[in-house]
Every structure is written in C-alpha cells, then in structure tokens.
Design an enzyme around this catalytic site. Sequence first.
Site, PDB file in Angstrom:
ATOM      1  N   HIS A 272       0.840  -1.192   0.000  1.00  0.00           N
ATOM      2  CA  HIS A 272       0.000   0.000   0.000  1.00  0.00           C
ATOM      3  C   HIS A 272       0.874   1.239   0.000  1.00  0.00           C
ATOM      4  O   HIS A 272       1.940   1.239   0.604  1.00  0.00           O
ATOM      5  CB  HIS A 272      -0.910   0.019   1.249  1.00  0.00           C
ATOM      6  CG  HIS A 272      -2.098   0.879   1.070  1.00  0.00           C
ATOM      7  ND1 HIS A 272      -2.062   2.234   1.274  1.00  0.00           N
ATOM      8  CD2 HIS A 272      -3.352   0.579   0.657  1.00  0.00           C
ATOM      9  CE1 HIS A 272      -3.258   2.731   1.017  1.00  0.00           C
ATOM     10  NE2 HIS A 272      -4.062   1.752   0.637  1.00  0.00           N
ATOM     11  N   ASP A 323      -7.992  -5.442  -0.159  1.00  0.00           N
ATOM     12  CA  ASP A 323      -8.470  -6.305  -1.244  1.00  0.00           C
ATOM     13  C   ASP A 323      -8.160  -7.784  -1.040  1.00  0.00           C
ATOM     14  O   ASP A 323      -8.741  -8.628  -1.720  1.00  0.00           O
ATOM     15  CB  ASP A 323      -7.860  -5.842  -2.576  1.00  0.00           C
ATOM     16  CG  ASP A 323      -8.393  -4.491  -2.983  1.00  0.00           C
ATOM     17  OD1 ASP A 323      -9.610  -4.294  -2.877  1.00  0.00           O
ATOM     18  OD2 ASP A 323      -7.601  -3.629  -3.385  1.00  0.00           O
TER      19      ASP A 323
HETATM   20  N1  CMC Z   1       3.855  -7.713  -4.508  1.00  0.00           N
HETATM   21  C1  CMC Z   1       5.180  -7.737  -4.632  1.00  0.00           C
HETATM   22  N2  CMC Z   1       5.971  -6.665  -4.411  1.00  0.00           N
HETATM   23  C2  CMC Z   1       5.369  -5.536  -4.051  1.00  0.00           C
HETATM   24  C3  CMC Z   1       3.983  -5.444  -3.889  1.00  0.00           C
HETATM   25  C4  CMC Z   1       3.224  -6.591  -4.127  1.00  0.00           C
HETATM   26  N3  CMC Z   1       1.896  -6.575  -4.009  1.00  0.00           N
HETATM   27  N4  CMC Z   1       3.650  -4.204  -3.515  1.00  0.00           N
HETATM   28  C5  CMC Z   1       4.799  -3.518  -3.457  1.00  0.00           C
HETATM   29  N5  CMC Z   1       5.821  -4.322  -3.779  1.00  0.00           N
HETATM   30  C6  CMC Z   1       7.231  -3.957  -3.825  1.00  0.00           C
HETATM   31  C7  CMC Z   1       7.541  -3.323  -5.178  1.00  0.00           C
HETATM   32  O1  CMC Z   1       7.935  -4.277  -6.122  1.00  0.00           O
HETATM   33  C8  CMC Z   1       8.649  -2.374  -4.816  1.00  0.00           C
HETATM   34  O2  CMC Z   1       9.830  -3.105  -4.687  1.00  0.00           O
HETATM   35  P1  CMC Z   1      11.228  -2.486  -5.189  1.00  0.00           P
HETATM   36  O3  CMC Z   1      11.418  -1.252  -4.348  1.00  0.00           O
HETATM   37  O4  CMC Z   1      12.184  -3.579  -4.917  1.00  0.00           O
HETATM   38  O5  CMC Z   1      11.034  -2.176  -6.627  1.00  0.00           O
HETATM   39  C9  CMC Z   1       8.252  -1.887  -3.421  1.00  0.00           C
HETATM   40  O6  CMC Z   1       7.467  -2.936  -2.864  1.00  0.00           O
HETATM   41  C10 CMC Z   1       7.444  -0.590  -3.433  1.00  0.00           C
HETATM   42  O7  CMC Z   1       6.301  -0.818  -4.274  1.00  0.00           O
HETATM   43  P2  CMC Z   1       5.656   0.257  -5.203  1.00  0.00           P
HETATM   44  O8  CMC Z   1       4.825  -0.415  -6.230  1.00  0.00           O
HETATM   45  O9  CMC Z   1       6.687   1.221  -5.697  1.00  0.00           O
HETATM   46  O10 CMC Z   1       4.759   1.014  -4.140  1.00  0.00           O
HETATM   47  P3  CMC Z   1       3.613   2.018  -4.464  1.00  0.00           P
HETATM   48  O11 CMC Z   1       3.361   2.793  -3.246  1.00  0.00           O
HETATM   49  O12 CMC Z   1       3.879   2.774  -5.715  1.00  0.00           O
HETATM   50  O13 CMC Z   1       2.375   1.051  -4.826  1.00  0.00           O
HETATM   51  C11 CMC Z   1       0.640  -0.478  -4.625  1.00  0.00           C
HETATM   52  C12 CMC Z   1       1.437   0.623  -3.933  1.00  0.00           C
HETATM   53  C13 CMC Z   1      -0.642  -0.731  -3.875  1.00  0.00           C
HETATM   54  C14 CMC Z   1       0.265  -0.039  -6.045  1.00  0.00           C
HETATM   55  C15 CMC Z   1       1.499  -1.764  -4.688  1.00  0.00           C
HETATM   56  O14 CMC Z   1       1.770  -2.206  -3.384  1.00  0.00           O
HETATM   57  C16 CMC Z   1       0.843  -2.855  -5.489  1.00  0.00           C
HETATM   58  O15 CMC Z   1       0.955  -2.865  -6.727  1.00  0.00           O
HETATM   59  N6  CMC Z   1       0.110  -3.804  -4.841  1.00  0.00           N
HETATM   60  C17 CMC Z   1      -0.596  -4.840  -5.545  1.00  0.00           C
HETATM   61  C18 CMC Z   1      -1.909  -4.320  -6.068  1.00  0.00           C
HETATM   62  C19 CMC Z   1      -2.899  -4.087  -4.951  1.00  0.00           C
HETATM   63  O16 CMC Z   1      -3.106  -4.925  -4.098  1.00  0.00           O
HETATM   64  N7  CMC Z   1      -3.584  -2.943  -4.989  1.00  0.00           N
HETATM   65  C20 CMC Z   1      -4.600  -2.572  -4.009  1.00  0.00           C
HETATM   66  C21 CMC Z   1      -4.184  -1.399  -3.197  1.00  0.00           C
HETATM   67  S1  CMC Z   1      -5.150  -1.142  -1.706  1.00  0.00           S
HETATM   68  C22 CMC Z   1      -6.768  -0.920  -2.149  1.00  0.00           C
HETATM   69  C23 CMC Z   1      -7.021   0.191  -3.068  1.00  0.00           C
HETATM   70  O17 CMC Z   1      -6.712   1.333  -2.780  1.00  0.00           O
HETATM   71  O18 CMC Z   1      -7.562  -0.074  -4.107  1.00  0.00           O
END
Ligand code: CMC
Length: 386
Positions: A272, A323
């Site tokens: 998140h 989720d």
């Molecule tokens: N699985 C594997 N690695 C992850 C995940 C995940 N679900 N989430 C974050 N990471 C890793 C990511 O690969 C990155 O690693 P590195 O720094 O080595 O490249 C690090 O953690 C930071 O992730 P990010 O994608 O840059 O973080 P963000 O703040 O931009 O994104 C997020 C947040 C929710 C988009 C992301 O955690 C994600 O894609 N999660 C999976 C999709 C998901 O479950 N979304 C629902 C969000 S909550 C409900 C809503 O608001 O809809």
Amino acid sequence: MTTVVDVDLSQYPYINKGLEGIVAFTTNKSFIDGVAGELIYGGYNINTLAENSTFEEVCFLLWEDRLPTTEELNTLKKALQENRELPENVINFIKSVNKKAEPMSVLRTAVSMLADEDENRDFKSHDVNYERSVKLTAKIPTIIAAFHRVREGHDIVAPLKTGSTSFNFLYMLNGVEPGEKAEKVFDLCLILHAEHGMNASTFTARAVCSTEADIYSAVTGAIGSLKGPLHGGANTAVMNMLLELQKQPNPDPVEFVKGKLARKEKIMGFGHRVYKTFDPRAHHLQKLAKALAEETGHVELYEWSMAILNTMKSEKNIDPNVDFFSATVYYSMGIMPDLYTAIFALSRISGWAGHFMEQMENNRLIRPKALFMLEKNKKWTAIENR
Ligand code: CMC
C-alpha cells in the site's frame, strides 16, 4: 526516433513521481496513520464504525461530517430506497450491451448516462449535489445487479422500496432475499470500503470536479480509475490468483508466491502507498473470510491466503491490504469474481460524493506541472521527408 534532452533530474528535487506524500487538500472525510495502521472516517475510528454503524449512516457521516439523528438517518434511507430504479435508457443499455463486457465498464457507461436524465445545470450547490449523491448511491447497486442478471440470462429484479442498500443489492443480484447474516456481512464490507483519503479514484474525482464539471463526470472518472488492478481491480485479481492456484495439480501457495516474486510479479492484495503495516480494514475482512470460508466449504482458500500472507511477510515484509481477504469473503458469499471491483465502487461512491461536495465548497482548479523531456525548438520537416 525522438531525442531525449539530457535533463539532470537532480535539479528538480520537487518532482514527486506518483505524488507520494504530497498534501494537496484539507479534508474532513478521513485520516490514515499508515504506520500505526489507523483509519478514521469523519472523526470515528473504522473499528468503531465496523462495530456499531451501517453503510447508510457512514454515507451521512461522509456527506455531512457528523453522525445523523434517527430522523435524519430515516430520511436518508427513504431517499435511497426511492431512488433505486433506473431510467429506461440505462435499462435498455444494460439489456443491449455485450454480455461479456466487464461489469466496471458497464457501470462506468451507465453512470455517465445518468447525467442525461438530469436537466438541472446547477453543478455547484451543496443541496443539488447531495441529491445527486443520493441518486448515484441508490442507482449504482441496481446497475451492477441488473447487468449481472442480464448476462446470466435472467430477468432483471426490480429494486425494493424497503430495506438497506446491502439487503436490496443481494436481493437484486440473486433474486432471493438474503438472510440477516449475509446482509450484515455485506454491510460491513461496504462500511470498510467507503472512504480512504486521497486514493487514486478519489483524487480523480476531485481533479475532474475542480474544473467545475458535474458529479456524473467525476464519478465516471473515478470508476475508471478504480478499475485498475493497482487500485480497486486488485480484489478481482486476488480471486483470480487463488483460482489459478486451485487449478494446479498440487497447489502449493508458498512456492506459488515465491515463483511470482522471482519473476518480479506483484502479489495482488498486498502492499500500500500509505500503510506500512497491516491495513486495519484487512483485520475485519480476515475474520469474516475465515468464518465464511469454514462455513461454506472453502476452507482451503483461507488456508492458502494465510500461507500467502506469511510468505509475503517473510520474503518481502509486505502486509495485506483491503483487497486481499475481501476476495474470499465475496467468493464465499457466492459472488462472481469479476463483480468485486464494482462492489467496491458501490461502496466508494459515498466517499467520492463526500469529496466532490467538499471540493465544490472551496474549489481551486487542480493543475500540477510536468517536466518536458524532449529537445525544444525542433525544425519542421515536411511529411514526405520524414
Ligand atoms: N507484490 C510484490 N511486491 C510488491 C507489492 C506486491 N503486491 N507491492 C509492493 N511491492 C514492492 C515493489 O515491487 C517495490 O519493490 P522495489 O522497491 O524492490 O522495486 C516496493 O514494494 C514498493 O512498491 P511500489 O509499487 O513502488 O509502491 P507504491 O506505493 O507505488 O504502490 C501499490 C502501492 C498498492 C500499487 C502496490 O503495493 C501494489 O501494486 N500492490 C498490488 C496491487 C494491490 O493490491 N492494490 C490494491 C491497493 S489497496 C486498495 C485500493 O486502494 O484499491
């Protein structure tokens, strides 16, 4: 080929990709402490609301910034009940749209069509927008249920003029009245999904309405934003992931997750932007998922979920978000996976509408900047010479 100018990005420390940490508004709608894992709507902790409230009461809270009296709550409930029916053009659209269409795409178009029935061009007054918020909140469940019935080859079930949003939605979806427990579980899901600060869809809604466009445009945009798998689309993606695991001859959730991580794939329902700990909403959904999975014979889904959760914690130190367990909850309730994101919208309309009205009360056009990365002053080349 385009030439990228050699821009030294360190000269622009204020560029904030993803707008992380940027405070662009003040709000009365919600507060999140991502480290403590705390979520507050309008001053009330989500745990308090989960225990005591109803979705309709949360709508009032998000629209009026206070809890309703009994009379006010009854008035809102009645207004929601009376506005559930869809105009003919929307019903005709639902009946004629491709049965294989995604529910979120159908919802996005149908919500946009609702604007055609609204002849009032006053887009600014709180009272008019409150009325529209009621209408949208009342009609979105009908759109989702009606499309589902039509694509399954069933007759559309007309909305009831009584009962809660949750009761009526489950009734319209399945064609039979839900039991008290199913209604309560679903209502809790709606409470937990109603509002969440400056998430992508709410930001979209506020950006749209900051141009003084109407609430239908803002909500249509918000639905489009919610659809993506990094946002609301994650709940459907979680279920598809669990079903993919289920199809394997010897399902092993730990190796499944490790394999995905090794391939640099994200595990849906984890991580998140704001929470750096367990999402407080996920605690409630985890309890529901466990109880419902056991009751409905889907216990393996819960066990796999726990194995995935533990593997994500040990491999990446990443916690589940709202989720992750909601997928198992809805699946155990017999709801088709591709409806989960639309159900998220069914609840989040309350937050979007609250933010819309808040933005209108003190509006300023949302208009950030971007750094141009190409060569400037290029010479024109005639098309035949390119
Ligand atoms: N699985 C594997 N690695 C992850 C995940 C995940 N679900 N989430 C974050 N990471 C890793 C990511 O690969 C990155 O690693 P590195 O720094 O080595 O490249 C690090 O953690 C930071 O992730 P990010 O994608 O840059 O973080 P963000 O703040 O931009 O994104 C997020 C947040 C929710 C988009 C992301 O955690 C994600 O894609 N999660 C999976 C999709 C998901 O479950 N979304 C629902 C969000 S909550 C409900 C809503 O608001 O809809």
